[in-house]
Design a protein around this motif. Structure first.
Motif, short mmCIF file in Angstrom:
data_model
loop_
_atom_site.label_atom_id
_atom_site.label_comp_id
_atom_site.label_asym_id
_atom_site.label_seq_id
_atom_site.Cartn_x
_atom_site.Cartn_y
_atom_site.Cartn_z
N MET A 116 49.95 47.39 42.64
CA MET A 116 48.85 46.06 42.07
C MET A 116 47.97 46.26 41.81
N GLN A 117 47.77 47.33 42.11
CA GLN A 117 46.01 47.79 41.16
C GLN A 117 46.76 47.42 39.81
N SER A 118 46.88 48.12 39.33
CA SER A 118 47.05 48.01 37.69
C SER A 118 48.46 46.65 37.26
N GLY A 119 48.81 46.29 38.37
CA GLY A 119 50.48 45.32 37.80
C GLY A 119 49.83 43.93 38.82
N GLY A 120 49.54 43.78 39.44
CA GLY A 120 49.03 42.33 40.82
C GLY A 120 49.65 42.49 41.29
N PHE A 121 50.08 41.01 41.85
CA PHE A 121 51.74 40.78 42.81
C PHE A 121 52.52 38.97 42.67
N PRO A 122 52.54 39.96 40.60
CA PRO A 122 53.25 38.25 40.15
C PRO A 122 54.60 38.02 40.89
N GLU A 123 55.11 37.09 40.16
CA GLU A 123 56.22 36.20 40.82
C GLU A 123 57.46 37.14 40.48
N VAL A 131 41.97 42.81 35.98
CA VAL A 131 41.75 41.83 34.91
C VAL A 131 39.88 41.07 35.32
N PHE A 132 39.51 41.97 35.84
CA PHE A 132 38.08 41.84 36.94
C PHE A 132 37.25 43.01 36.72
N GLN A 133 37.46 43.46 35.03
CA GLN A 133 36.55 44.70 34.95
C GLN A 133 36.86 44.50 33.17
N PRO A 134 35.78 45.03 32.28
CA PRO A 134 34.78 45.25 32.24
C PRO A 134 33.66 44.84 33.06
N PRO A 135 32.55 44.60 33.77
CA PRO A 135 31.75 44.27 33.84
C PRO A 135 31.14 43.65 33.39
N PRO A 136 29.54 42.56 33.08
CA PRO A 136 29.50 41.35 33.93
C PRO A 136 30.81 40.94 34.93
N PRO A 137 30.45 40.13 35.94
CA PRO A 137 29.80 40.78 37.05
C PRO A 137 29.44 42.24 37.25
N VAL A 138 29.05 42.82 38.29
CA VAL A 138 29.22 44.04 38.80
C VAL A 138 30.00 43.76 40.31
N ASN A 139 31.02 44.29 40.70
CA ASN A 139 31.20 44.22 42.04
C ASN A 139 30.36 44.42 43.17
N VAL A 140 29.75 44.54 43.87
CA VAL A 140 29.04 45.42 44.90
C VAL A 140 29.07 44.87 45.76
N GLY A 159 36.92 44.19 47.20
CA GLY A 159 38.36 44.13 46.79
C GLY A 159 38.17 43.28 44.98
N THR A 160 39.23 44.35 44.48
CA THR A 160 39.86 44.29 43.14
C THR A 160 41.24 43.92 42.97
N LEU A 161 41.34 42.62 43.66
CA LEU A 161 42.95 42.16 43.35
C LEU A 161 42.59 40.83 43.11
N LYS A 168 26.74 40.58 27.06
CA LYS A 168 27.80 40.77 27.55
C LYS A 168 28.88 39.13 27.85
N PRO A 169 29.79 38.69 27.39
CA PRO A 169 29.88 37.24 28.48
C PRO A 169 30.63 37.74 29.37
N ILE A 170 30.54 36.52 30.97
CA ILE A 170 30.88 36.67 32.30
C ILE A 170 32.11 36.83 32.49
N GLY A 171 32.55 37.81 32.79
CA GLY A 171 34.31 37.17 33.43
C GLY A 171 34.14 37.00 34.30
N TYR A 172 35.53 36.99 35.38
CA TYR A 172 36.14 36.48 36.21
C TYR A 172 35.70 37.57 37.17
N ALA A 173 35.31 37.04 38.80
CA ALA A 173 34.56 37.94 39.72
C ALA A 173 35.89 37.93 41.07
N THR A 174 35.75 38.57 41.70
CA THR A 174 37.24 39.06 43.28
C THR A 174 35.83 37.90 43.69
N ASN A 175 35.38 38.78 45.11
CA ASN A 175 34.90 38.58 46.26
C ASN A 175 33.85 38.80 46.83
#
Length: 487
Positions: A237-244, A407-416, A429-431, A453-460
């Motif tokens: 899941m780290q590489s491919g997620g959990f798609p349908e 999907v959540f790399q690279p930052p920003p935001p940094v996953n603290v 959270g990474t997924l 850098k433009p801002i990307g998606y963040a997890t949690n």
């Protein structure tokens, strides 16, 4: 006064838009539900999470769902008495409204039939190699000789975005889908676009198309994967997620049954349809495709499916993100269809299901809700807080489950992460199945400085509105639809 002015503007905007008559969010008549709820009341429920206050929050989310799915009295996309949310304008339609709507309401837009411009969910484009994998899968399916239930099951989905009348009026007045206008805001020293009114609501409905291509040959049984609930993260899941494609079980829809069924089960083997796992079209909010409206879905047929959309097909609503500007960081609730709505899997719960009001009719009551009005628990202030406590997980299986860590790399935001002082551990959270809607949408912005850098998606985790990462970016009020659709 400002709210009244916006309501008038919405009416003026849409008077000339004869092809669409957006309906404001109605009152569904649920005792204790109010819209817009005062921010002070919502914050009390969030910051003092007693059992009663948690029930209040659940009721509020279900109240929004009941209002959105209320019959509107309008015909949209060939569907008589369409749900309220279907009457709302898309970002493309909002952008096409005149810049000075109050002065030019009469010439707002020509009364051409509205095309239902469904598309592959925009956020899927954040998945590395998604389009290439999609095209390869479609090609493989077109050549496949596997006519089993698993071989024909439908793993595709399509989205659109809707703005309620007050949100559409506000976005049009402020030209929020114009990059030139956004640039002027940034150059004037603004960190964010103007705040939407408290009545603003935006939605992202997600559909599947029930058609012959995904039916077991010789039957009227359409096949689709069934969400099994939040799984334990794995290295894959780290590489491919959990798609349908990775969901193990199936459910079936009898395309010849326009009514409800008694089904509540999943076929774990995806090989044995039965009365227990075969649902009727009446178990879904849906849009029938007829000879009269088939042409309205031409963009879906030509650009997405590579096959015709024909009379007799049916669009079924599978999921919907819903957010309202009743509080500074918006409210966040997301809905997804589930086989057994009284016992929904994570990211929903039985407690959430038990809060469904009696005023919620079928088939809207066949959907589960995941809800979270904060990034972490206990809640942190808009600015000046810390990423400490426990995670609040809120996501939609049909939209975020396929997100792997890339999907959540690279930052920003940094996953603290979120540090828990009691356990002396940090949750990271990474997924997508570990994500939080508010955290992810807090980064919605348009990059205005090529040196940052433009801002990307963040997890949690917790992100304040004045975080240093926003330097060189214009915040878009938690709305990725503005960041993604502005031109």
């Amino acid at each position: 006064m400002q709210r009244h002015k916006l309501s008038m503007l919405a009416g003026l905007l849409l008077t000339g838009y004869a092809a669409a008559q957006p309906v404001p969010l109605p009152n569904p008549g649920i005792p204790g539900y109010n819209f817009p709820e005062p921010e002070s009341t919502l914050m009390q429920w969030i910051n003092q999470p007693s059992a009663a206050h948690v029930r209040n929050l659940h009721r509020h989310g279900w109240g929004l769902w009941a209002a959105l799915t209320t019959p509107s009295g309008q015909t949209e996309y060939g569907l008589a008495n369409a749900p309220v949310y279907l009457t709302w304008l898309t970002p493309e339609e909002v952008a096409a409204l005149p810049a000075d709507a109050e002065a030019n309401a009469a010439s707002a837009l020509a009364a051409a039939p509205r095309q239902m411009r469904l598309r592959v969910p925009r956020q899927f484009m954040r998945i590395p190699g998604f389009m290439e994998k999609l095209q390869a899968r479609l090609e493989a399916l077109s050549q496949s000789q596997d006519q089993s239930a698993r071989g024909v099951r439908d793993t595709s989905s399509f989205e659109m975005v809707g703005y309620d009348p007050s949100a559409a009026a506000f976005a049009s007045k402020n030209q929020l889908f114009s990059k030139a206008a956004l640039s002027k805001l940034y150059q004037a020293g603004n960190a964010s676009i103007p705040a939407f009114p408290s009545t603003a609501v935006t939605v992202k409905p997600v559909y599947k198309l029930v058609n012959k291509a995904n039916m077991i040959p010789g039957t009227s049984l359409y096949v689709m994967p069934a969400w099994p609930g939040t799984p334990k993260p794995t290295p894959a899941m780290q590489s491919g997620g959990f798609p349908e494609e990775a969901w193990p079980g199936c459910v079936y829809i009898d395309a010849k049954n326009p009514g409800r069924s008694g089904a509540q089960s999943v076929d774990p083997s995806c090989s044995r349809p039965s009365a227990a796992n075969t649902f009727g079209l009446g178990d879904f909010i849906r849009i029938p495709i007829t000879a009269a409206n088939a042409a309205l879905f031409s963009s879906l047929a030509q650009k997405q499916l590579k096959q015709p959309v024909e009379p007799g097909d049916t669009l079924i609503l599978m999921a919907m993100h819903v957010t309202s500007r009743e509080m500074t960081e918006w409210t966040w609730q997301t809905f997804f269809w589930t086989p057994a709505p009284a016992k929904p899997p994570l990211p929903s719960s039985v407690a959430v299901a038990q809060a469904r009001p009696s005023q919620l009719p079928w088939p809207a009551a066949h959907y589960a809700m995941s809800i979270g009005y904060q990034m972490v628990a206990p809640n942190q202030p808009v600015n000046g807080g810390r990423s400490v406590g426990s995670p609040v997980t809120v996501y939609n299986p049909y939209l975020e489950a396929g997100f792997g860590s890339r999907v959540f790399q690279p930052p920003p935001p940094v996953n603290v992460g979120i540090y828990n002082s009691k356990t002396k551990t940090t949750f990271k959270g990474t997924l997508g199945i570990q994500s939080n809607c508010m955290t992810c949408h807090s980064g919605a912005s348009v990059n205005m400085d090529s040196t940052v850098k433009p801002i990307g998606y963040a997890t949690n985790f917790y992100i304040p509105r004045n975080a240093p990462m926003f330097k060189g970016n214009l915040q878009t009020e938690f709305l990725w639809s503005i960041a993604d659709d502005a031109k």
